[in-house]
Each structure stands twice: as structure tokens, then as C-alpha cells.
Design a protein around this motif. Structure first.
Motif, PDB file in Angstrom:
ATOM      1  N   HIS A 179       6.893  18.276  15.757  1.00  0.00           N
ATOM      2  CA  HIS A 179       5.830  18.837  15.553  1.00  0.00           C
ATOM      3  C   HIS A 179       4.415  18.723  14.857  1.00  0.00           C
ATOM      4  CE1 HIS A 179       7.922  19.827  19.817  1.00  0.00           C
ATOM      5  NE2 HIS A 179       8.733  20.287  19.219  1.00  0.00           N
ATOM      6  N   ASP A 180       4.403  17.693  14.550  1.00  0.00           N
ATOM      7  CA  ASP A 180       3.357  18.321  13.297  1.00  0.00           C
ATOM      8  C   ASP A 180       2.083  17.879  13.527  1.00  0.00           C
ATOM      9  OD1 ASP A 180       5.499  16.549  11.912  1.00  0.00           O
ATOM     10  OD2 ASP A 180       4.418  15.727  10.924  1.00  0.00           O
ATOM     11  N   ARG A 181       1.347  17.707  14.912  1.00  0.00           N
ATOM     12  CA  ARG A 181       0.135  17.929  15.958  1.00  0.00           C
ATOM     13  C   ARG A 181       0.353  19.228  15.930  1.00  0.00           C
ATOM     14  NH1 ARG A 181      -2.720  14.921  19.938  1.00  0.00           N
ATOM     15  NH2 ARG A 181      -1.803  12.935  19.338  1.00  0.00           N
ATOM     16  N   HIS A 182       1.100  20.006  16.261  1.00  0.00           N
ATOM     17  CA  HIS A 182       0.853  21.120  16.390  1.00  0.00           C
ATOM     18  C   HIS A 182       0.387  22.461  14.671  1.00  0.00           C
ATOM     19  CE1 HIS A 182       0.746  25.898  17.677  1.00  0.00           C
ATOM     20  NE2 HIS A 182       2.112  26.062  16.871  1.00  0.00           N
ATOM     21  N   GLY A 183       0.973  21.395  14.205  1.00  0.00           N
ATOM     22  CA  GLY A 183       1.102  22.179  12.196  1.00  0.00           C
ATOM     23  C   GLY A 183      -0.778  21.855  11.769  1.00  0.00           C
ATOM     24  N   GLY A 184      -1.177  20.836  12.284  1.00  0.00           N
ATOM     25  CA  GLY A 184      -2.818  20.366  11.580  1.00  0.00           C
ATOM     26  C   GLY A 184      -3.319  21.473  12.753  1.00  0.00           C
ATOM     27  N   HIS A 196     -15.584  28.828   8.428  1.00  0.00           N
ATOM     28  CA  HIS A 196     -16.044  27.538   8.155  1.00  0.00           C
ATOM     29  C   HIS A 196     -16.558  26.296   8.908  1.00  0.00           C
ATOM     30  CE1 HIS A 196     -14.415  27.657   3.735  1.00  0.00           C
ATOM     31  NE2 HIS A 196     -13.795  28.304   4.309  1.00  0.00           N
ATOM     32  N   LYS A 197     -17.827  25.845   8.815  1.00  0.00           N
ATOM     33  CA  LYS A 197     -18.338  24.325   9.395  1.00  0.00           C
ATOM     34  C   LYS A 197     -18.238  23.907   9.292  1.00  0.00           C
ATOM     35  CE  LYS A 197     -19.524  28.033  12.121  1.00  0.00           C
ATOM     36  NZ  LYS A 197     -18.858  27.643  14.158  1.00  0.00           N
ATOM     37  N   VAL A 198     -18.658  23.311   7.367  1.00  0.00           N
ATOM     38  CA  VAL A 198     -18.590  21.867   7.683  1.00  0.00           C
ATOM     39  C   VAL A 198     -17.083  21.879   6.722  1.00  0.00           C
ATOM     40  CG1 VAL A 198     -19.548  19.822   5.691  1.00  0.00           C
ATOM     41  CG2 VAL A 198     -21.059  22.012   6.550  1.00  0.00           C
ATOM     42  N   VAL A 199     -16.434  20.892   6.949  1.00  0.00           N
ATOM     43  CA  VAL A 199     -14.540  20.503   7.024  1.00  0.00           C
ATOM     44  C   VAL A 199     -14.755  19.202   6.459  1.00  0.00           C
ATOM     45  CG1 VAL A 199     -14.751  22.927   7.863  1.00  0.00           C
ATOM     46  CG2 VAL A 199     -14.070  20.733   9.388  1.00  0.00           C
ATOM     47  N   ALA A 200     -13.491  19.517   5.526  1.00  0.00           N
ATOM     48  CA  ALA A 200     -13.465  17.381   5.052  1.00  0.00           C
ATOM     49  C   ALA A 200     -11.364  17.586   5.951  1.00  0.00           C
ATOM     50  CB  ALA A 200     -13.762  17.139   3.976  1.00  0.00           C
ATOM     51  N   HIS A 201     -11.403  16.533   6.003  1.00  0.00           N
ATOM     52  CA  HIS A 201      -9.452  16.088   5.696  1.00  0.00           C
ATOM     53  C   HIS A 201      -8.769  14.908   5.377  1.00  0.00           C
ATOM     54  CE1 HIS A 201      -5.508  15.099   7.159  1.00  0.00           C
ATOM     55  NE2 HIS A 201      -5.727  14.890   8.022  1.00  0.00           N
ATOM     56  N   ILE A 202      -8.286  15.164   4.052  1.00  0.00           N
ATOM     57  CA  ILE A 202      -7.136  14.132   3.329  1.00  0.00           C
ATOM     58  C   ILE A 202      -5.915  13.883   4.216  1.00  0.00           C
ATOM     59  CG2 ILE A 202      -6.752  13.777   1.121  1.00  0.00           C
ATOM     60  CD1 ILE A 202      -8.486  15.012   0.267  1.00  0.00           C
ATOM     61  N   SER A 203      -6.199  12.797   4.836  1.00  0.00           N
ATOM     62  CA  SER A 203      -4.694  12.556   5.564  1.00  0.00           C
ATOM     63  C   SER A 203      -4.323  11.330   4.715  1.00  0.00           C
ATOM     64  CB  SER A 203      -5.684  11.422   7.091  1.00  0.00           C
ATOM     65  OG  SER A 203      -5.250  10.445   6.845  1.00  0.00           O
ATOM     66  N   GLY A 204      -2.891  11.316   5.433  1.00  0.00           N
ATOM     67  CA  GLY A 204      -1.775  10.728   4.987  1.00  0.00           C
ATOM     68  C   GLY A 204      -1.857   9.187   5.036  1.00  0.00           C
ATOM     69  N   PRO A 205      -1.167   8.253   4.899  1.00  0.00           N
ATOM     70  CA  PRO A 205      -1.623   6.571   5.048  1.00  0.00           C
ATOM     71  C   PRO A 205      -1.494   6.994   7.092  1.00  0.00           C
ATOM     72  CG  PRO A 205       0.030   7.196   3.525  1.00  0.00           C
ATOM     73  CD  PRO A 205      -0.389   8.288   4.274  1.00  0.00           C
ATOM     74  N   ASN A 206      -2.618   5.581   7.096  1.00  0.00           N
ATOM     75  CA  ASN A 206      -2.240   5.213   8.853  1.00  0.00           C
ATOM     76  C   ASN A 206      -1.080   4.713   9.149  1.00  0.00           C
ATOM     77  OD1 ASN A 206      -5.030   6.118   9.349  1.00  0.00           O
ATOM     78  ND2 ASN A 206      -6.403   3.809   8.222  1.00  0.00           N
ATOM     79  N   THR A 207      -0.244   4.346   8.336  1.00  0.00           N
ATOM     80  CA  THR A 207       0.948   3.524   8.593  1.00  0.00           C
ATOM     81  C   THR A 207       1.525   4.693   8.887  1.00  0.00           C
ATOM     82  OG1 THR A 207       1.853   3.732   6.402  1.00  0.00           O
ATOM     83  CG2 THR A 207       1.197   1.111   7.782  1.00  0.00           C
ATOM     84  N   PHE A 208       1.785   5.906   8.814  1.00  0.00           N
ATOM     85  CA  PHE A 208       2.857   7.153   9.044  1.00  0.00           C
ATOM     86  C   PHE A 208       2.131   7.813  10.667  1.00  0.00           C
ATOM     87  CE2 PHE A 208       4.411   6.643   4.699  1.00  0.00           C
ATOM     88  CZ  PHE A 208       4.856   7.636   4.270  1.00  0.00           C
ATOM     89  N   ARG A 215      -3.511  14.923  11.676  1.00  0.00           N
ATOM     90  CA  ARG A 215      -5.175  14.919  12.261  1.00  0.00           C
ATOM     91  C   ARG A 215      -5.122  14.978  12.848  1.00  0.00           C
ATOM     92  NH1 ARG A 215      -9.115  11.726  13.509  1.00  0.00           N
ATOM     93  NH2 ARG A 215     -11.094  11.590  12.163  1.00  0.00           N
ATOM     94  N   ALA A 216      -4.520  14.707  14.647  1.00  0.00           N
ATOM     95  CA  ALA A 216      -5.166  14.892  16.136  1.00  0.00           C
ATOM     96  C   ALA A 216      -5.313  16.421  15.861  1.00  0.00           C
ATOM     97  CB  ALA A 216      -4.289  14.159  16.918  1.00  0.00           C
ATOM     98  N   GLY A 217      -4.331  16.976  15.326  1.00  0.00           N
ATOM     99  CA  GLY A 217      -4.217  18.279  15.636  1.00  0.00           C
ATOM    100  C   GLY A 217      -5.208  19.704  14.982  1.00  0.00           C
TER     101      GLY A 217
END
Length: 352
Positions: A179-184, A196-208, A215-217
Motif C-alpha cells: 500500500h505505498d500510495r497510502h504512505g505517500g 507548507h505551500k511550496v513543496v517538492a518531491h524526489i521520486s524513485g525511478p519510473n521503472t518502479f 508519488r500518486a498518494g
């Protein structure tokens, strides 16, 4: 054999001149050949009544397994493979430790097979590993677990497997869901609640698939709080320390600079810490950081890292136990599941 179990099976009629085989024992005991092999090799992963029934038939028929065949069966029955393509060393170590927790004292051994899914020989290498070692079964962490070609290959080879992934990918007996989406989502809600209003995300590789789910969560949780994730503020890392450093440097160059970063795993979060020190940014005064996995690295950073806990070691243990369960037991109706939990420490605070 008990009177009840004798009553449930007709009396054996057997030609004394005919030498019984393991197939005969399995047919008469109404179990699989693999279960008979487990009983012969004294595996603990057989129900007591099944073991009693098989042993009684073996005794009645005077069955003696061929030593050479027994050796082959032993090698096949007592080797578990872990096939992985994951750049995070801590994840791999925790997964291995969990599998070892499950097999300790059972006579089973763990063999690991690191691989590269992008290699043209990837599937051939996996096939060779399974066939050479005559594996009893395979545990597949992400991202190998997310590759349908591997599942199809193992099915063709009649090799049991368990796939670990953020969503159900297979039959319940072969699927462990994290359930990775719920963690995000939890990570986003925490940052929104801090203001926080200006946030960023560093995702893992798109192949995962895990990278997409996390990211979706995260995006969903931000949206509920009226916060968006702008295109330039979402960058792809590689689940490695170095990629965390590189991505953070890019994000620090944006205007406005993000006041918070959510990373797809703790390795990349450690890279963000490094980049923040280089840029003269204090965590959490100037930058809040929230991560994923809650590996042993998280509480050892300074300040201690807020991270979504996914108990990797326990997941590895349960995956191996799923492989080793009694094959005659009733099939599972639902996949095994683990719910991620946000562990709040000192790396996130309201924006300055």
C-alpha cells in the motif's frame, strides 16, 4: 495412525512384488508429491495429521526413497531464491534478514540473485538461476516483482513465488501488498498540516511501480489540502544517495525554493541532507524533509528523519513464510498486507 484417520482411508491393497514410488505414496495419501518429499526430509512445514498419514502409508508399503533422488529432492526443496533489482543496499539487507528470520532452524537456505532488468539477458539469467539451483521458490521484491515476464517465467518453470508490491499483482497466495500510495498520502498530509505551500518531491525511478504509487498518494494528499505539485518541483531520482544530492541541488535552484521535500526513500533523503549542508540550509528551520521506508538510516541522521515506516524485514519474513506454508492448507482468500505508518521525528517543522 489414529483410528479416525484409518477410517477415513480405505485399507491398502498392494502387490508386494511391486516397488512403490513417491507418486504412489502421494496418490494414496491424497497429497502432493512435494508434501511427501517434505515428510521424508523431515520438514517442519507439514501439518501433523498429514505427516502422520504419509508416514503410515510409507510404513505399510515399506517405501524406501532412492538416495540419489532424495538428494535431488532435498536440493530443490530446501533452497529459496531472492531475485532483486534494487539500488538501495539497506532495503536489500533488510529484506534478506527477514527471509533468514523465516528459514532459520528449518533447514532451508537463502540464495540471492542481483540482476538488471534492463539487461538483454535478464530473463535468461533468471531462468538459469532457477534451473541450476532447482529452487523451492522465489521471493521477488520490487522492482522485479512488478515485471509480469518474470512471473510468467516462474509459472512456466513450476517454481512457486511471492511478489511484494504496492498493489495486488497476483493471486492472494503469491501476493504481498504494501500500500505505498497510502504512505505517500500520509507524508503529504503531514506537510500540509505544518503549513507548507511550496513543496517538492524526489521520486524513485519510473521503472518502479512503487515510485508511481508513492508519488500518486503524495499528490492526492497535497490536493486535499489545496496544495499543488508543480512540474519543476517533481524530479526523478534513482533511490540512491547520489541521486538525492543531485535532485536536491536542482530543486534548491528554483524560485521560489521549496520549503519541504518528500523523498521516495531514505537513501535519497540522506542525499538531500548533504545538499542542504552544502547550500547552507538548516533542517528543519529552512527546509523540511519527509521520506519513505523508515530504514535504520532514518533515526541516525541529524536531525532524525521523519519517514513513512514500511517494515522491510518483517515483509521479507512473511514473504518467505508464505512460500514455506503447508501446500495442502486451504488457499488464502486475501493477499497478505502491510499498512505504512508515518513516524514523526525532527526533520519537518512549519515553514519559516
Amino acid at each position: 495412525m489414529t483410528e479416525a484417520s484409518n477410517a477415513s482411508r480405505p485399507a491398502l491393497v498392494w502387490d508386494a512384488a511391486k516397488r512403490p514410488t513417491i507418486n504412489d505414496i502421494a496418490r494414496l495419501a491424497q497429497v502432493s508429491k512435494k508434501t511427501v518429499s517434505r515428510v521424508i526430509n523431515q520438514s517442519p512445514f507439514v501439518k501433523a495429521d498429514t505427516r502422520e498419514r504419509v508416514n503410515a502409508i510409507i510404513a505399510e508399503l515399506g517405501y524406501a526413497p532412492d538416495p540419489q533422488a532424495r538428494g535431488l529432492a532435498f536440493r530443490r526443496s530446501f533452497l529459496i531464491g531472492m531475485v532483486y533489482d534494487n539500488p538501495s543496499p539497506q532495503y536489500v539487507i533488510d529484506m534478506q534478514q527477514g527471509i533468514l528470520d523465516a528459514v532459520r532452524g528449518s533447514g532451508f537456505e537463502l540464495l540471492v540473485h542481483p540482476c538488471d532488468r534492463s539487461s538483454p539477458t535478464f530473463l535468461a539469467d533468471v531462468r538459469g538461476f532457477v534451473e541450476r539451483q532447482k529452487l523451492f521458490g522465489v521471493v521477488m521484491p520490487p522492482s522485479v516483482s512488478e515485471d509480469e515476464r518474470v512471473a510468467e517465467l516462474l509459472t512456466e518453470l513450476d517454481c512457486p513465488y511471492v511478489r511484494i508490491a504496492g498493489i495486488p499483482l497476483d493471486e492472494p497466495d503469491s501476493s504481498l501488498v504494501t500500500h505505498d500510495r497510502h504512505g505517500g498520502y500520509q507524508a503529504a498530509k503531514h506537510l500540509v498540516e505544518l503549513g507548507h505551500k511550496v513543496v517538492a518531491h524526489i521520486s524513485g525511478p519510473n521503472t518502479f511501480r512503487s515510485a508511481h504509487e508513492r508519488r500518486a498518494g503524495f499528490v492526492e494528499g497535497l490536493a486535499e489540502g489545496g496544495v499543488g505539485l508543480e512540474g519543476a518541483y517533481s524530479v526523478e531520482g534513482r533511490y540512491t544517495f547520489d541521486s538525492g544530492v543531485e535532485c536536491a541541488r536542482r530543486l534548491f535552484a528554483l524560485s521560489p525554493r521549496p520549503t519541504a521535500i518528500f523523498t521516495g526513500n531514505d537513501e535519497m533523503a540522506a542525499g538531500v541532507y548533504q545538499a542542504a549542508r552544502e547550500a547552507g540550509l538548516a533542517i528543519p528551520k529552512d527546509l523540511s524533509v519527509v521520506s519513505y521506508d523508515d530504514s535504520p538510516t532514518a533515526p541516525r541522521l541529524f536531525p532524525p528523519l521523519t519517514s513513512v515506516r514500511l517494515p522491510i524485514r518483517e515483509i521479507g519474513k512473511v514473504a518467505a513464510q508464505m512460500l514455506l506454508r503447508d501446500p495442502e492448507a486451504e488457499a488464502r482468500a486475501e493477499p497478505s498486507e502491510f499498512e505504512p505508518t508515518l513516524i514523526v521525528r525532527e526533520s519537518a517543522a512549519p515553514p519559516a
